[in-house]
Write an enzyme that holds these catalytic residues in place. Structure first.
Site, PDB file in Angstrom:
ATOM      1  CG  MET A  96      -2.250  -0.561   0.974  1.00  0.00           C
ATOM      2  SD  MET A  96      -3.354  -0.244   2.344  1.00  0.00           S
ATOM      3  CE  MET A  96      -3.100  -1.689   3.332  1.00  0.00           C
TER       4      MET A  96
ATOM      5  CG  ASP B 115      10.393  -0.699   2.953  1.00  0.00           C
ATOM      6  OD1 ASP B 115       9.179  -0.632   2.702  1.00  0.00           O
ATOM      7  OD2 ASP B 115      10.951  -1.759   3.316  1.00  0.00           O
TER       8      ASP B 115
ATOM      9  CG  ASP C  92      14.084  -1.167  12.363  1.00  0.00           C
ATOM     10  OD1 ASP C  92      12.843  -1.047  12.515  1.00  0.00           O
ATOM     11  OD2 ASP C  92      14.770  -2.000  12.988  1.00  0.00           O
ATOM     12  CB  VAL C  93       9.258   2.159  11.433  1.00  0.00           C
ATOM     13  CG1 VAL C  93       9.112   2.795  10.070  1.00  0.00           C
ATOM     14  CG2 VAL C  93       8.737   0.728  11.449  1.00  0.00           C
TER      15      VAL C  93
ATOM     16  CG  ASN D 185       2.004   2.050   4.839  1.00  0.00           C
ATOM     17  OD1 ASN D 185       0.850   1.668   4.690  1.00  0.00           O
ATOM     18  ND2 ASN D 185       3.029   1.428   4.249  1.00  0.00           N
TER      19      ASN D 185
ATOM     20  CE1 TYR E  49      -1.308  -6.132  11.164  1.00  0.00           C
ATOM     21  CE2 TYR E  49      -3.678  -6.493  11.374  1.00  0.00           C
ATOM     22  CZ  TYR E  49      -2.608  -5.897  10.728  1.00  0.00           C
ATOM     23  OH  TYR E  49      -2.827  -5.057   9.665  1.00  0.00           O
TER      24      TYR E  49
ATOM     25  CE  LYS F 193      -1.493  -2.586  11.959  1.00  0.00           C
ATOM     26  NZ  LYS F 193      -0.794  -1.482  11.291  1.00  0.00           N
TER      27      LYS F 193
ATOM     28  CB  THR G 190      -0.557  -5.415   0.085  1.00  0.00           C
ATOM     29  OG1 THR G 190      -0.669  -6.115   1.333  1.00  0.00           O
ATOM     30  CG2 THR G 190      -1.477  -4.223   0.063  1.00  0.00           C
TER      31      THR G 190
END
Ligand code: NAP
Length: 245
Positions: free
Chosen positions: A18, A37, A60-61, A87, A150, A154, A185
């Site tokens: 995405m 990324d 690396d976020v 994202n 997950y 979220k 995706t």
């Protein structure tokens, strides 16, 4: 129409999936885009493909040092930051008994801690500008239950969005969460996830998964000046899953 003319927009995890599609659509609206990324090779290739209004930064976020570098590099190249799209994210579809503590901390760091770090460093710039939009990509699993790890992260993203919106509203910084349902995706091609999606598809009121472009349209709205009075809000894009069942 150039709805994002000259805005500087950072999108994390944008070498594929995405994020990459958002970058393409956002560019077409006249923005300058920073894609980040963990996959450097793919990120560089995508940036080259998209042209000279795009900058790729390896990130690396979950790393605080990498966030500082993303903000500094963006400021020295473009001089401002108008929009952050948090994202990047990972998933797995495992039972709780099969999730190790290392697995758990990895998903917390990448999906949740990253959003805190991104908002913390980018909002300092936006506060000086007295303008900004932060778009946190949660999931329908930020609204209803799904896989352990997950779902937890979220839901956290949804809550962090509201806390940040509360704190940052006086600076004219909007913070909203986006809750996609099932979007086509590479994330959905993973073993285990792919089979689960095929089974789940029949239960979606609209009977199909969405294309990434459909989410991009929502991102463009939230990034633009059109979304002038929305903050701390949940924007759901899930084919009716959470709203009609
Ligand atoms: P994707 O296709 O897997 O793309 C995510 C990108 O993020 C990949 O390039 C990935 O690189 C990168 N990434 C992974 N870990 C990273 C890290 N630590 N730092 C920086 N980049 C990292 O994912 P997507 O399906 O486009 O999903 C994007 C977002 O939407 C995620 O937050 C996801 O949870 C959310 N979402 C997706 C769906 C869906 O149906 N697809 C539904 C609801 C919400 P590697 O591949 O090299 O790891």
């Amino acid at each position: 129409m150039e709805r994002l003319k000259d805005k500087v927009i950072i999108i994390t995890g944008a070498a594929q999936g995405m994020g990459k599609v958002h970058a393409e659509k956002i560019l077409a609206e006249g923005a300058k885009v920073v894609i980040t990324d963990i996959n450097e090779e793919l990120g560089q290739t995508v940036a080259k493909e998209l042209g000279d209004q795009v900058l790729f930064i390896k990130q690396d976020v979950s790393s605080e040092a990498d966030w500082k570098n993303v903000v500094e590099t963006t400021m020295s190249k473009f001089g401002r930051i108008d929009v952050l799209v948090n994202n990047a994210g990972i998933t797995y579809n495992k039972k709780m008994s099969d999730v190790s503590l290392d697995d758990y901390m990895k998903i917390v760091n990448i999906n949740q801690v990253s959003v805190f770090l991104g908002m913390k460093y980018v909002s300092e710039i936006m506060k000086e500008q007295k303008n900004g939009s932060i778009i946190n990509i949660s999931s329908m699993n930020g609204l209803v239950g799904g896989a352990i790890g997950y779902t937890d992260t979220k839901f956290a993203v949804r809550g962090m969005t509201k806390a940040a919106a509360h704190e940052l509203s006086p600076f004219n910084i909007k913070v909203n969460s986006v809750h996609p349902g099932v979007i086509h995706t590479p994330m959905l091609e993973q073993p285990g996830v792919k089979e689960a999606v095929e089974k789940f598809k029949e239960t979606i009121p609209m009977r199909r998964v969405a294309q990434a472009e459909e989410v991009s349209n929502l991102i463009i709205f939230l990034a633009s000046d059109e979304a002038s009075y929305s903050t701390g809000s949940e924007f759901v894009i899930d084919g009716g899953i959470t709203g009609t069942v």
